[in-house]
Design a protein around this motif. Structure first.
Motif, PDB file in Angstrom:
ATOM      1  N   LEU A 290     -12.215 -16.521   0.112  1.00 16.04           N
ATOM      2  CA  LEU A 290     -12.038 -16.773   1.663  1.00 16.04           C
ATOM      3  C   LEU A 290     -12.429 -14.673   1.732  1.00 16.04           C
ATOM      4  CD1 LEU A 290     -11.081 -16.136   4.620  1.00 16.04           C
ATOM      5  CD2 LEU A 290      -8.834 -15.586   3.998  1.00 16.04           C
ATOM      6  N   MET A 291     -13.561 -14.264   2.150  1.00 15.47           N
ATOM      7  CA  MET A 291     -14.067 -13.140   2.468  1.00 15.47           C
ATOM      8  C   MET A 291     -14.469 -12.880   3.793  1.00 15.47           C
ATOM      9  SD  MET A 291     -17.053 -13.767  -0.349  1.00 15.47           S
ATOM     10  CE  MET A 291     -16.968 -15.808   1.037  1.00 15.47           C
ATOM     11  N   ILE A 292     -14.116 -11.306   3.763  1.00 15.99           N
ATOM     12  CA  ILE A 292     -13.512 -10.732   5.520  1.00 15.99           C
ATOM     13  C   ILE A 292     -14.338  -9.458   4.828  1.00 15.99           C
ATOM     14  CG2 ILE A 292     -12.333  -9.855   6.779  1.00 15.99           C
ATOM     15  CD1 ILE A 292     -10.738 -11.675   6.687  1.00 15.99           C
ATOM     16  N   GLU A 293     -15.799  -9.413   6.276  1.00 21.83           N
ATOM     17  CA  GLU A 293     -15.630  -7.839   5.228  1.00 21.83           C
ATOM     18  C   GLU A 293     -16.208  -6.865   6.589  1.00 21.83           C
ATOM     19  OE1 GLU A 293     -19.649  -8.199   3.390  1.00 21.83           O
ATOM     20  OE2 GLU A 293     -18.611  -8.015   1.471  1.00 21.83           O
ATOM     21  N   GLY A 294     -15.350  -7.710   8.316  1.00 25.41           N
ATOM     22  CA  GLY A 294     -15.887  -7.100   9.222  1.00 25.41           C
ATOM     23  C   GLY A 294     -14.970  -7.442  10.494  1.00 25.41           C
ATOM     24  N   GLY A 295     -15.543  -7.154  11.711  1.00 25.63           N
ATOM     25  CA  GLY A 295     -15.115  -7.880  12.850  1.00 25.63           C
ATOM     26  C   GLY A 295     -13.206  -7.338  12.986  1.00 25.63           C
ATOM     27  N   THR A 296     -12.402  -8.094  14.806  1.00 26.70           N
ATOM     28  CA  THR A 296     -11.460  -8.160  15.138  1.00 26.70           C
ATOM     29  C   THR A 296     -10.585  -9.535  14.691  1.00 26.70           C
ATOM     30  OG1 THR A 296     -11.781  -6.314  16.297  1.00 26.70           O
ATOM     31  CG2 THR A 296      -9.908  -6.800  16.461  1.00 26.70           C
ATOM     32  N   ILE A 297      -9.491  -9.238  14.157  1.00 26.29           N
ATOM     33  CA  ILE A 297      -9.185 -11.275  13.517  1.00 26.29           C
ATOM     34  C   ILE A 297      -7.875 -10.784  13.955  1.00 26.29           C
ATOM     35  CG2 ILE A 297      -8.428 -12.994  12.445  1.00 26.29           C
ATOM     36  CD1 ILE A 297     -11.284 -11.353  10.918  1.00 26.29           C
ATOM     37  N   HIS A 298      -7.195 -11.732  14.643  1.00 27.13           N
ATOM     38  CA  HIS A 298      -5.883 -11.730  15.150  1.00 27.13           C
ATOM     39  C   HIS A 298      -5.543 -13.249  15.158  1.00 27.13           C
ATOM     40  CE1 HIS A 298      -2.389 -11.378  18.859  1.00 27.13           C
ATOM     41  NE2 HIS A 298      -2.237 -11.445  17.708  1.00 27.13           N
ATOM     42  N   VAL A 299      -4.786 -13.201  14.561  1.00 26.04           N
ATOM     43  CA  VAL A 299      -3.611 -14.619  14.064  1.00 26.04           C
ATOM     44  C   VAL A 299      -2.270 -14.982  14.603  1.00 26.04           C
ATOM     45  CG1 VAL A 299      -3.387 -16.383  12.257  1.00 26.04           C
ATOM     46  CG2 VAL A 299      -4.937 -15.189  11.704  1.00 26.04           C
ATOM     47  N   ALA A 300      -2.259 -14.944  15.744  1.00 23.07           N
ATOM     48  CA  ALA A 300      -1.228 -15.264  16.634  1.00 23.07           C
ATOM     49  C   ALA A 300       0.057 -16.538  16.176  1.00 23.07           C
ATOM     50  CB  ALA A 300      -1.482 -15.101  17.796  1.00 23.07           C
ATOM     51  N   GLU A 301      -0.577 -16.972  15.358  1.00 24.96           N
ATOM     52  CA  GLU A 301       0.117 -18.078  14.822  1.00 24.96           C
ATOM     53  C   GLU A 301      -0.300 -18.071  14.055  1.00 24.96           C
ATOM     54  OE1 GLU A 301       3.394 -22.072  16.813  1.00 24.96           O
ATOM     55  OE2 GLU A 301       2.490 -20.145  18.216  1.00 24.96           O
ATOM     56  N   SER A 302       1.042 -19.329  12.351  1.00 25.12           N
ATOM     57  CA  SER A 302       0.426 -19.983  12.058  1.00 25.12           C
ATOM     58  C   SER A 302       1.325 -19.866  10.859  1.00 25.12           C
ATOM     59  CB  SER A 302      -0.904 -19.376  11.248  1.00 25.12           C
ATOM     60  OG  SER A 302      -0.138 -17.714  10.103  1.00 25.12           O
ATOM     61  N   TYR A 303       0.940 -21.273   9.924  1.00 25.15           N
ATOM     62  CA  TYR A 303       1.978 -21.491   8.842  1.00 25.15           C
ATOM     63  C   TYR A 303       1.660 -20.355   7.701  1.00 25.15           C
ATOM     64  CZ  TYR A 303       4.813 -23.692   5.049  1.00 25.15           C
ATOM     65  OH  TYR A 303       5.554 -23.351   3.698  1.00 25.15           O
ATOM     66  N   GLU A 304       0.915 -20.425   7.586  1.00 27.87           N
ATOM     67  CA  GLU A 304       0.269 -19.852   6.335  1.00 27.87           C
ATOM     68  C   GLU A 304      -1.026 -18.980   6.749  1.00 27.87           C
ATOM     69  OE1 GLU A 304      -0.049 -20.887   2.044  1.00 27.87           O
ATOM     70  OE2 GLU A 304       1.612 -19.636   1.619  1.00 27.87           O
TER      71      GLU A 304
END
Length: 540
Positions: A290-304
Motif C-alpha cells: 500500500l503506497m500513498i504519495e499524496g491526496g486527502t484521505i479520510h477513513v471515517a469508519e473501518s475495522y483496520e
C-alpha cells in the motif's frame, strides 16, 4: 478533426512533503485533534524510493499511469453514438449489437453513450488487442441480476465521464450467471480497466462490489459516489489512483487489491485525490504493498484503517479511524492481522514494514495505532496517534525494529502494552506514563528555554505518551505537559523510557526494552494471557 473540449483535472502527482512543516510555525486542525508544531531545525527526509522510482518492496512507481489513462478528451466526429432507451436503444455502428436492453460492443473505438436502461447491460466483447473507450454522457443503467457494464474481453477499456455529466449505474441485489465468469460488481472487467473524466459517476451495488477489475484498476480523474455491499473499488493486480474525488461506503473494504497467485501484485498506489471512506472492514486493503504519495484521505469508519504487507506513506493528508489497528503491516489476503491460525505472532514477517517519510497522518485506533509485523521506520512527516484505551494494545507495536530519524511523532494511549522506538533511532524520542488524562487534553513539549516544540490535542483518554521531534537531543532537559500532568525530563539517552506492563514513569532506559516477564525478545508484544481482545475496554 473536431475534438470535444473537456475540462481536465490537474494531476496532483507525486507529493513528497519535506520535513512536515519543520522550520515553520503553524496550526492545523484537520480532524478531531488539533496540533501545532514549532521546529527551528530541518531534517533530511529519506524514503524507500530509489532514483528510478522503485520502492524497497520492488514496485516501480515511476510508470503507474499512461498518457491515455489521463486523457479525457475524445474525437466526437469519429465516435459511435449509442442512445439508450428501454426496448429501443439505437446505434448505427456495425460494431454494436442491440438485443432488447443488452448492448454489445465488439470492436476497437470510442463509443458515446447517453440515455437510460431499466434492467439493461453494456457488454464489451472485443479482441484481446482492442482498446475501447466508453464515454458516459448522462447515462442511467440498472440491472436487477447482473452488472450494468461488463467487460468480457478487450485489451483495455477506458470509461470516461463527459464534462459536467451525471451518470448512475446500479445492481438490484443479485447476480445470475450469464457465462463462465463470476460477475459480482456493478462494473465488472476481466481485463485492464481505467476510469477518468470530468463528470460524476454514482454506483449502487445492493449486492457485491462497486467496481472490479481482474487485472489493473486505474482511476485518474472524475467524481465517484460508490455504495457497495462488499468492496468499493477492487483490482486483482492493482488499484492505482492518480487523482479524483471518491466518496465510498462499503460493507467490506473501501479499496481492495488482492492477488493470491503473484506476491508482487495485489497492491494499491495513490498519487493524489480526495477520499471519504466508510467501511465495515478495512479502509484500504492490499495483499502486497500500500503506497500513498499524496491526496486527502479520510477513513471515517473501518475495522483496520490502512492494511498491507508493506505500507509506504510519503505524502498526503490522512485521517484514519479504526475499531482495530489504524495501520497494519502483515502478510496474507483479506484477513485482518493476517495471523491466520497459528505461528509465532512475535516473529518478524518477511517483507512486512511501515515507512512514513512525509505527509500528515492522524490515527484514532481502538486497537494498535501503528502495527508492523516487521519493521517500522519514520523518517519524516507528521504523525499523531490516539491509540487504544484498553491495556491489550499500544499506540506502537512492531516485531522488528522501530526507528525514527526525522519528522514529528506524538502518540497517546494505554500504558499496559506501550512500546517506545528502538535505541538505534537517530532522532530523540521519549515515552512516559502519566495519570489517566481525559479526551481533549493537550500534550505539549517545551525546551529548557520555554519554547514550545510540539502541541497536540488527544482524541481519547490516555495514560502513556510518546513524543519525538528534531529538537530533542541527548543530555538536554524538556518539560512535557499532558493534560493536568507536568514532568521535567532529562534525556539521559537519545531514546528515553521503556515499555512494558505499566510503561515507565520518570526514569529512562533505551526504548526497545519492553520490561516484560518471560524473556520476550525486545520490542515485541507480551504473552497472550496478558492481552485482551481489541474490542474490549480493559484497564488503561
Amino acid at each position: 478533426m473536431k475534438w470535444k473540449e473537456i475540462a481536465v483535472f490537474l494531476l496532483t502527482g507525486i507529493l513528497l512533503l519535506t520535513g512536515c512543516g519543520l522550520g515553520n510555525t503553524g496550526t492545523s486542525g484537520e480532524g478531531t485533534g488539533e496540533n501545532t508544531t514549532t521546529a527551528a531545525k530541518t531534517t533530511t527526509q529519506t524514503t524507500t524510493e530509489t532514483a528510478t522510482g522503485e520502492l524497497s518492496n520492488g514496485i516501480d512507481t515511476s510508470d503507474m499511469f499512461t498518457d491515455r489513462d489521463k486523457e479525457i478528451g475524445y474525437d466526437e466526429e469519429n465516435s459511435a453514438v449509442i442512445t439508450l432507451s428501454d426496448g429501443k436503444s439505437a446505434c448505427d455502428s456495425d460494431a454494436v449489437q442491440i438485443d432488447e436492453n443488452t448492448v454489445t460492443i465488439s470492436d476497437e473505438g470510442t463509443y458515446i453513450l447517453s440515455g437510460k436502461l431499466t434492467n439493461g447491460m453494456i457488454i464489451v466483447d472485443a479482441e484481446d488487442t482492442d482498446k475501447i473507450q466508453l464515454v458516459l454522457d448522462g447515462v442511467t443503467i440498472s440491472n436487477a441480476e447482473s452488472a450494468s457494464i461488463y467487460v468480457r474481453s478487450a485489451d483495455k477499456v477506458f470509461i470516461t465521464t463527459a464534462s459536467g455529466s451525471e451518470n448512475m449505474l446500479k445492481n438490484g441485489g443479485t447476480y445470475t450467471a450469464i457465462d463462465d465468469n463470476n460477475i459480482d460488481a456493478v462494473i465488472f472487467s476481466k481485463d485492464d480497466l481505467t476510469l477518468n473524466g470530468a463528470g460524476t459517476l454514482t454506483i449502487h451495488a445492493e449486492a457485491g462490489h462497486g467496481i472490479v477489475s481482474k487485472d489493473d484498476l486505474v482511476l485518474t480523474s472524475g467524481t465517484y459516489e460508490i455504495t457497495a455491499e462488499k468492496h468499493g473499488l477492487s483490482g486483482k493486480d492493482s488499484v492505482r489512483i492518480a487523482d479524483g474525488t471518491y466518496n465510498i461506503t462499503s460493507g467490506k473494504d473501501g479499496l481492495h487489491a488482492s492477488n493470491t497467485d503473484e506476491t508482487s501484485l495485489g497492491f494499491i498506489y495513490i498519487a493524489g485525490g480526495n477520499f471519504e471512506i466508510t467501511a465495515a472492514d478495512d479502509g484500504m486493503h492490499a495483499d502486497s504493498a500500500l503506497m500513498i504519495e499524496g491526496g486527502t484521505i479520510h477513513v471515517a469508519e473501518s475495522y483496520e484503517g490502512l492494511e498491507g504487507l508493506s505500507i509506504d506513506i510519503a505524502g498526503g493528508d490522512i485521517d484514519v479511524t479504526s475499531s482495530d489497528d489504524g495501520l497494519n503491516a502483515a502478510g496474507g489476503n483479506d484477513s485482518s492481522g493476517f495471523e491466520g491460525g497459528g505461528g509465532d505472532i512475535f516473529a518478524v514477517e518477511e517483507g512486512a514494514y511501515i515507512h512514513i517519510s512525509g505527509g500528515k497522518l492522524h490515527v484514532n485506533a481502538s486497537g494498535d495505532g501503528i502495527d508492523s509485523n516487521g519493521t517500522l521506520t519514520i523518517s519524516g512527516g507528521e504523525t499523531y496517534v490516539s491509540g487504544p484505551t484498553n491495556g491489550a494494545n499500544g499506540s506502537l507495536d512492531y516485531n522488528g525494529e522501530g526507528v525514527i530519524s526525522g519528522g514529528i511523532f506524538v502518540a497517546a494511549g494505554s500504558s499496559g502494552m506501550a512500546q517506545n522506538f528502538s535505541s538505534s533511532s537517530t532522532q530523540g524520542a521519549m515515552m512516559v506514563t502519566v495519570d489517566v488524562q481525559t479526551a481533549g487534553s493537550t500534550i505539549s513539549l517545551s525546551d529548557s528555554s520555554g519554547k514550545e516544540l510540539v502541541s497536540w490535542v488527544a482524541d481519547k483518554e490516555y495514560a502513556s505518551v510518546i513524543v519525538s521531534c528534531p529538537e530533542i537531543t541527548e543530555g538536554d532537559t524538556y518539560t512535557l505537559t499532558a493534560g493536568s500532568s507536568t514532568q521535567e525530563i532529562t534525556m539521559d539517552t537519545l531514546v528515553y523510557g521503556s515499555g512494558g506492563m505499566g510503561g515507565q514513569r520518570g526514569g529512562g532506559a533505551p526504548g526497545q526494552d519492553r520490561s516484560m516477564k518471560g524473556g520476550e525478545v525486545p520490542g515485541q508484544r507480551g504473552p497472550m494471557e496478558n492481552r485482551e481482545a481489541p474490542e474490549q475496554n480493559g484497564p488503561m
